[in-house]
Design an enzyme around this catalytic site. Structure first.
Site, PDB file in Angstrom:
ATOM      1  N   SER A  46       0.849  -1.194   0.000  1.00  0.00           N
ATOM      2  CA  SER A  46       0.000   0.000   0.000  1.00  0.00           C
ATOM      3  C   SER A  46       0.876   1.233   0.000  1.00  0.00           C
ATOM      4  O   SER A  46       1.860   1.283   0.744  1.00  0.00           O
ATOM      5  CB  SER A  46      -0.854   0.059   1.263  1.00  0.00           C
ATOM      6  OG  SER A  46      -1.940  -0.801   1.146  1.00  0.00           O
ATOM      7  N   HIS A  62       1.546  12.097   0.390  1.00  0.00           N
ATOM      8  CA  HIS A  62       1.005  13.444   0.566  1.00  0.00           C
ATOM      9  C   HIS A  62       2.107  14.460   0.269  1.00  0.00           C
ATOM     10  O   HIS A  62       2.966  14.718   1.120  1.00  0.00           O
ATOM     11  CB  HIS A  62       0.508  13.629   2.001  1.00  0.00           C
ATOM     12  CG  HIS A  62      -0.688  12.804   2.337  1.00  0.00           C
ATOM     13  ND1 HIS A  62      -1.940  13.090   1.839  1.00  0.00           N
ATOM     14  CD2 HIS A  62      -0.841  11.694   3.101  1.00  0.00           C
ATOM     15  CE1 HIS A  62      -2.817  12.194   2.295  1.00  0.00           C
ATOM     16  NE2 HIS A  62      -2.173  11.333   3.059  1.00  0.00           N
ATOM     17  N   HIS A 119      -2.726   7.357  -4.031  1.00  0.00           N
ATOM     18  CA  HIS A 119      -2.873   6.094  -3.292  1.00  0.00           C
ATOM     19  C   HIS A 119      -2.756   4.950  -4.286  1.00  0.00           C
ATOM     20  O   HIS A 119      -3.309   5.013  -5.390  1.00  0.00           O
ATOM     21  CB  HIS A 119      -4.250   6.059  -2.611  1.00  0.00           C
ATOM     22  CG  HIS A 119      -4.697   4.690  -2.219  1.00  0.00           C
ATOM     23  ND1 HIS A 119      -5.683   4.004  -2.912  1.00  0.00           N
ATOM     24  CD2 HIS A 119      -4.288   3.872  -1.236  1.00  0.00           C
ATOM     25  CE1 HIS A 119      -5.865   2.832  -2.349  1.00  0.00           C
ATOM     26  NE2 HIS A 119      -5.041   2.712  -1.336  1.00  0.00           N
ATOM     27  N   ASN A 125      -2.480   0.462  -4.290  1.00  0.00           N
ATOM     28  CA  ASN A 125      -2.526  -0.770  -3.514  1.00  0.00           C
ATOM     29  C   ASN A 125      -2.593  -1.966  -4.453  1.00  0.00           C
ATOM     30  O   ASN A 125      -3.297  -1.936  -5.458  1.00  0.00           O
ATOM     31  CB  ASN A 125      -3.754  -0.777  -2.581  1.00  0.00           C
ATOM     32  CG  ASN A 125      -3.983  -2.109  -1.904  1.00  0.00           C
ATOM     33  OD1 ASN A 125      -4.925  -2.832  -2.200  1.00  0.00           O
ATOM     34  ND2 ASN A 125      -3.102  -2.462  -0.988  1.00  0.00           N
ATOM     35  N   VAL A 126      -1.826  -3.000  -4.127  1.00  0.00           N
ATOM     36  CA  VAL A 126      -2.000  -4.308  -4.762  1.00  0.00           C
ATOM     37  C   VAL A 126      -1.975  -5.347  -3.649  1.00  0.00           C
ATOM     38  O   VAL A 126      -1.193  -5.241  -2.713  1.00  0.00           O
ATOM     39  CB  VAL A 126      -0.912  -4.634  -5.821  1.00  0.00           C
ATOM     40  CG1 VAL A 126      -1.223  -3.950  -7.156  1.00  0.00           C
ATOM     41  CG2 VAL A 126       0.488  -4.246  -5.353  1.00  0.00           C
ATOM     42  N   ARG A 127      -2.879  -6.308  -3.758  1.00  0.00           N
ATOM     43  CA  ARG A 127      -2.990  -7.287  -2.681  1.00  0.00           C
ATOM     44  C   ARG A 127      -3.377  -8.658  -3.247  1.00  0.00           C
ATOM     45  O   ARG A 127      -3.996  -8.755  -4.315  1.00  0.00           O
ATOM     46  CB  ARG A 127      -4.019  -6.825  -1.647  1.00  0.00           C
ATOM     47  CG  ARG A 127      -5.392  -6.540  -2.209  1.00  0.00           C
ATOM     48  CD  ARG A 127      -6.318  -5.874  -1.173  1.00  0.00           C
ATOM     49  NE  ARG A 127      -7.654  -5.668  -1.728  1.00  0.00           N
ATOM     50  CZ  ARG A 127      -8.038  -4.583  -2.419  1.00  0.00           C
ATOM     51  NH1 ARG A 127      -7.204  -3.581  -2.640  1.00  0.00           N
ATOM     52  NH2 ARG A 127      -9.272  -4.487  -2.889  1.00  0.00           N
ATOM     53  N   HIS A 150     -21.678  11.401   2.076  1.00  0.00           N
ATOM     54  CA  HIS A 150     -22.169  12.521   2.898  1.00  0.00           C
ATOM     55  C   HIS A 150     -21.757  13.871   2.334  1.00  0.00           C
ATOM     56  O   HIS A 150     -22.181  14.912   2.846  1.00  0.00           O
ATOM     57  CB  HIS A 150     -21.690  12.371   4.350  1.00  0.00           C
ATOM     58  CG  HIS A 150     -20.203  12.483   4.510  1.00  0.00           C
ATOM     59  ND1 HIS A 150     -19.334  11.539   4.030  1.00  0.00           N
ATOM     60  CD2 HIS A 150     -19.439  13.447   5.081  1.00  0.00           C
ATOM     61  CE1 HIS A 150     -18.095  11.907   4.316  1.00  0.00           C
ATOM     62  NE2 HIS A 150     -18.118  13.050   4.946  1.00  0.00           N
ATOM     63  N   ARG A 180      -1.725  -3.720  12.686  1.00  0.00           N
ATOM     64  CA  ARG A 180      -0.833  -2.747  13.317  1.00  0.00           C
ATOM     65  C   ARG A 180      -1.317  -1.331  12.993  1.00  0.00           C
ATOM     66  O   ARG A 180      -1.188  -0.843  11.863  1.00  0.00           O
ATOM     67  CB  ARG A 180       0.588  -2.948  12.802  1.00  0.00           C
ATOM     68  CG  ARG A 180       1.607  -2.059  13.519  1.00  0.00           C
ATOM     69  CD  ARG A 180       3.022  -2.436  13.122  1.00  0.00           C
ATOM     70  NE  ARG A 180       3.982  -1.567  13.784  1.00  0.00           N
ATOM     71  CZ  ARG A 180       4.533  -0.489  13.215  1.00  0.00           C
ATOM     72  NH1 ARG A 180       4.209  -0.127  11.987  1.00  0.00           N
ATOM     73  NH2 ARG A 180       5.413   0.234  13.887  1.00  0.00           N
TER      74      ARG A 180
END
Lengths: 313, 313
Positions: free
Chosen positions: B105, B109, B119, B121-123, B188, B273
């Site tokens: 991940s 910033h 951002h 991510n690879v999973r 929202h 964590r």
């Protein structure tokens, strides 16, 4: 401070009791706002009233003051067809009918890191059960989130919390104090949000009149609890070190509000007014990877001595 | 950049495929870290490896740099007895057996408000179904969150996203682009988090080898997509006005991550964590009641022209 002239709060087709609460909460909003204004020399509270399909409300907001970096005192009175999941805790039986909810919420983020952040809420819900009988309950409480702890402030805070409860039964303070410690807990940090106070929900065991008297006493003691702490700590000198720690710790407030707080989740699930719900967010926040306060520092003392449940009275 | 010497990543009793992914993700973490370091003159990435009962990982973190205010490149490889609720979307069938998960991940910033946050991510997940057969799937994607929009950057970003997908089927880019717009959406606020990119989950329709090749191509194109934008926008002059807007908009990033992000919720539900999960949080954030950008301003243009789903290629 004027009353909400643009709101026609009692046009809601709820009971006389609900209207009585609406009126009380509007007065309470003014009283708390006046007290906040009393401590703030340079900025004036802005009154922002709103209406939506769900209801109406007013957000009183003070920003960027000398004493308060932000202070929000919100009133809202809403109705809906079915109670959202987050409105009651998971064990409570949900009423099946349409519901009415009215309440006051306060979140104050002081500028001086020695002045703690506080949160206060009182709310009243009315609905019908499966036999179409009217059911009502109260919820609320107040809690304190210091950045630097002072034992005498914690004792004073909890003494006021106890004084709010004791006339209505000796079991109330220990019960609501425990519920507050349990509720304002960040599981992923194994930390309480602050030093607690009172938290109650689905409360109607005293009947309407005594419950209403209890709510009034809780509100009164919130003001008696917070104002002296502001006055005492606001004069303490501070430096960038304390500001940095305050902004870092405010990150925990953000985490709690968005990950756990049922009021926030209720509001957002319900399609409530986002700006009024998120007025609770701290104005300036720093997030930092893997920060731990130095051994023996005042910052470490917050974790070891204050962010753990304790008996303060 | 060194490999993780303290981690014995392949001691986990998973399949050879899982170990293959572990090794690839460790290399990928190093590659992305090297690219980040290349753009950052004044600060060095710190490598923080960790082990827990659930697994092991390494968080590569850069803070307070000249180019990057924070950059986190995390690797983790974990196992558990049952898949947490947030691990798959609500419609997917949950495998019943123990599971293994490994992934990378990235959340960056930048300091300059003209450089967008990103951002990636690879999973890879592996588990067993009710008949005890091994099941696996991939997930991931990348998305871009600008504070000030530039059409040419958006086109470049989505061209790279499309180039990552096209060799594996013409339907992939439109599908994963749509899923990205749907996923990174703040209900929202009625706003997308940014200009999107790719998002995919429970992906195994190409079989293992082709899925793995796809993951590698997505990773390669993430780097090709982001680095040129950093290099181009990082030189643009900015003032306090742009910083204030960046810090205000970072509040939306916080709202998304804590209210909606399944990766964050998966991690926290699972007892992961905390510091590694919340490395995604922006370093400095301002929250402000009821802010709306002035009519006709560059800040308003972000809302009208970029925080709405669009076809960029």
């Amino acid at each position: 401070m004027n009353t909400i002239s643009t709101l026609n709060i009692n046009s809601i087709p709820a009971s006389q009791k609900f209207k009585q609460l609406n009126n009380y909460f509007l007065t309470l909003q003014q009283d708390i706002s006046a007290l906040v204004q009393q401590e703030e020399a340079t900025r004036t509270i802005i009154e922002d009233s709103w209406q939506s399909k769900l209801g109406q409300g007013q957000t009183n907001i003070l920003t960027d003051g000398t004493c308060f970096e932000s202070a929000g005192i919100g009133f809202s009175s809403v109705q809906g067809q079915a109670l959202p999941a987050a409105a009651l805790n998971a064990n409570a039986e949900k009423p099946s009918g349409p519901f009415f909810a009215t309440g006051v919420s306060v979140v104050i983020h002081p500028k001086n890191p020695y002045v703690p952040t506080t949160h206060f809420n009182v709310r009243y819900f009315e609905s019908t059960d499966k036999d179409n009988n009217t059911v009502f309950w109260f919820g609320g409480g107040f809690d304190l989130t210091p950045y630097y702890g002072f034992d005498e402030d914690c004792r004073h805070w909890h003494q006021q919390a106890k004084a709010a409860c004791d006339p209505f039964g000796a079991h109330l303070y220990p019960t609501f104090k425990q519920q507050c410690d349990d509720y304002f807990y960040l599981k992923h940090r194994n930390e309480t949000r602050g030093i607690g106070g009172l938290f109650f929900d689905a409360f109607n065991t005293l009947g309407f009149d005594q419950s209403m008297a209890f709510i009034k006493n809780v509100s009164k003691h919130f003001m008696l609890a917070y104002q002296p702490i502001v006055q005492k700590r606001n004069l303490m000198p501070y430096s960038e070190k304390e500001i940095n720690f305050q902004r870092y710790r405010r990150g925990r407030y953000v985490e709690f509000n968005l990950l756990y707080d049922r009021g926030t989740q209720f509001g957002l699930q319900f399609g409530g007014r986002t700006e009024s719900i998120l007025m609770s967010m701290p104005p300036k926040v720093n997030f930092c990877y893997n920060y731990y306060p130095p051994k023996g520092s005042a910052e470490e003392k917050l974790y070891t001595d204050y962010l753990v449940p304790k008996n303060w009275v």
